[in-house]
Design an enzyme around this catalytic site. Structure first.
Site, PDB file in Angstrom:
ATOM      1  N   SER A 245      16.824 -21.984  -0.559  1.00 16.11           N
ATOM      2  CA  SER A 245      17.161 -21.070   0.543  1.00 16.11           C
ATOM      3  C   SER A 245      17.342 -19.655   0.017  1.00 16.11           C
ATOM      4  O   SER A 245      17.315 -18.690   0.785  1.00 16.11           O
ATOM      5  CB  SER A 245      18.440 -21.535   1.255  1.00 16.11           C
ATOM      6  OG  SER A 245      19.483 -21.764   0.328  1.00 16.11           O
TER       7      SER A 245
ATOM      8  N   LYS B  26      17.273 -31.246  -7.117  1.00 19.06           N
ATOM      9  CA  LYS B  26      17.123 -31.755  -5.742  1.00 19.06           C
ATOM     10  C   LYS B  26      15.686 -31.525  -5.326  1.00 19.06           C
ATOM     11  O   LYS B  26      15.089 -30.505  -5.676  1.00 19.06           O
ATOM     12  CB  LYS B  26      18.092 -31.044  -4.792  1.00 19.06           C
ATOM     13  CG  LYS B  26      17.906 -31.458  -3.321  1.00 19.06           C
ATOM     14  CD  LYS B  26      19.073 -31.018  -2.450  1.00 19.06           C
ATOM     15  CE  LYS B  26      18.988 -29.601  -1.951  1.00 19.06           C
ATOM     16  NZ  LYS B  26      17.774 -29.266  -1.182  1.00 19.06           N
TER      17      LYS B  26
ATOM     18  N   GLU C 274      12.732 -32.413  -1.888  1.00 17.11           N
ATOM     19  CA  GLU C 274      12.629 -32.782  -0.474  1.00 17.11           C
ATOM     20  C   GLU C 274      11.602 -33.901  -0.274  1.00 17.11           C
ATOM     21  O   GLU C 274      10.520 -33.866  -0.871  1.00 17.11           O
ATOM     22  CB  GLU C 274      12.210 -31.556   0.353  1.00 17.11           C
ATOM     23  CG  GLU C 274      13.250 -30.453   0.308  1.00 17.11           C
ATOM     24  CD  GLU C 274      12.867 -29.232   1.148  1.00 17.11           C
ATOM     25  OE1 GLU C 274      11.852 -29.276   1.871  1.00 17.11           O
ATOM     26  OE2 GLU C 274      13.598 -28.232   1.055  1.00 17.11           O
TER      27      GLU C 274
ATOM     28  N   GLU D 236      19.547 -33.269   6.486  1.00 21.69           N
ATOM     29  CA  GLU D 236      19.570 -31.975   7.177  1.00 21.69           C
ATOM     30  C   GLU D 236      19.072 -32.141   8.610  1.00 21.69           C
ATOM     31  O   GLU D 236      17.981 -32.672   8.847  1.00 21.69           O
ATOM     32  CB  GLU D 236      18.695 -30.943   6.430  1.00 21.69           C
ATOM     33  CG  GLU D 236      18.678 -29.593   7.154  1.00 21.69           C
ATOM     34  CD  GLU D 236      18.191 -28.416   6.330  1.00 21.69           C
ATOM     35  OE1 GLU D 236      17.948 -28.568   5.117  1.00 21.69           O
ATOM     36  OE2 GLU D 236      18.060 -27.328   6.921  1.00 21.69           O
TER      37      GLU D 236
HETATM   38  O1  KIV Z   1      18.080 -24.658  -0.112  1.00 18.30           O
HETATM   39  C1  KIV Z   1      19.165 -24.985   0.400  1.00 18.30           C
HETATM   40  O2  KIV Z   1      20.085 -24.177   0.566  1.00 18.30           O
HETATM   41  C2  KIV Z   1      19.327 -26.367   0.834  1.00 18.30           C
HETATM   42  C3  KIV Z   1      20.520 -26.711   1.671  1.00 18.30           C
HETATM   43  C4  KIV Z   1      20.311 -26.235   3.043  1.00 18.30           C
HETATM   44  C5  KIV Z   1      20.827 -28.150   1.620  1.00 18.30           C
HETATM   45  O3  KIV Z   1      18.504 -27.182   0.534  1.00 18.30           O
END
Ligand code: KIV
Length: 277
Positions: free
Chosen positions: A45, A113, A115, A182
């Site tokens: 983000s 992390k 997706e 999410e």
């Molecule tokens: O990139 C991010 O901030 C995220 C959150 C919204 C979980 O993946």
């Protein structure tokens, strides 16, 4: 690091909720860490809230590495999770493993992390087997915004809900230690949270997830114009910062800043020679 993935599993078992926030630089990470936030996410983000893109798609490995290094220098207790950006893990598992390794070796990430669910479960398994803990991210997956047709709640029909549940189970089976949900309806998030042994972290997924994550700029009110429905504002920093800038500019223009207290002195006689030159 005092928060470990083992500790997170214990927190789920004990019913202790897990707060997580995003941070993108050293100062923000220090503040979140000192506030006792157990997980700091260097989210992609940052492409939107720091770099000014209109989606997370243009974010690169270099962007993530730069901000991961800043955050990992600022966090001493929190677990630092770093996002693999778009196309850093989708091409093949070897490239995904190499990029996950770079986030740890060069960025200081404790875990990564990524997706997706069923479609990337084999890749998750390979990364986990290489010794890199993986947090999954399903439901609304912003890197797929064009395929999803916008930033929409996911899992509202029976078939779609089944897909989100299957994604969650696939990630758990692949060895993920946690999963972000999410923008999925609260009852579906509750069901997934009950079904999984690993902690769920919600954003727009209701109160029954094991933890919650919020984006730094949303929760601190750094965007004056837009608040996502799933965000709660705990401060209005855009307004406060704007007011501080206006007061500062007024003080500079009027000569009220700086005063002697904000300046440095020297022996005036030492200037005599310079004056006479
Ligand atoms: O990139 C991010 O901030 C995220 C959150 C919204 C979980 O993946």
């Amino acid at each position: 690091m005092t928060t470990t993935i083992r500790k997170l599993a214990e927190m789920k078992r004990a019913g202790e909720k897990i707060p997580m926030v995003t941070a993108y630089d050293y100062t923000a990470a220090r503040i979140a860490d000192a506030a006792g936030i157990p997980i700091i996410l260097v989210g992609d983000s940052l492409g939107m809230v720091v770099l000014g893109y209109d989606s997370t798609i243009p974010v690169t490995m270099d962007d993530m590495l730069r901000h991961a290094r800043m955050v990992s220098r600022g966090a001493s207790d929190a677990l630092v999770v770093v996002d693999l950006p778009f196309m850093a893990y989708q091409v093949d598992a070897s490239e995904a493993m190499r990029n996950a390794g770079r986030l740890m070796q060069e960025g200081g990430a404790h875990t990564v992390k990524l997706e997706g669910g069923v479609a990337i479960a084999d890749t998750v398994r390979r990364i986990v087997d290489a010794g890199v803990p993986v947090m999954g991210h399903i439901g609304l997956t912003p890197q797929s915004v064009n395929a999803l047709g916008g930033y929409r709640v996911q899992g509202r029909t029976r078939a779609a809900a089944r897909r989100v549940l299957d994604d969650a189970l696939a990630l758990q089976n692949a060895g993920a230690y946690s999963v972000v949900l999410e923008c999925v309806p609260s009852p579906l998030a509750r069901l997934i949270t009950q079904r999984l042994a690993i902690p769920t972290i919600g954003i727009g997924a209701g109160p029954d997830c094991d933890g919650q994550v919020q984006v730094f700029h949303d929760m601190l009110g750094l965007f004056a114009d837009f608040v996502p429905r799933h965000a709660r504002r705990y401060a209005s920093l855009a307004g406060d910062i704007g007011a501080a800038f206006r007061r500062y500019a007024d003080d500079v223009r009027s000569g009220a800043f700086p005063t002697a207290a904000e300046s440095f002195t020297m022996n005036e006689s030492l200037l005599a020679d310079l004056r006479d030159e």
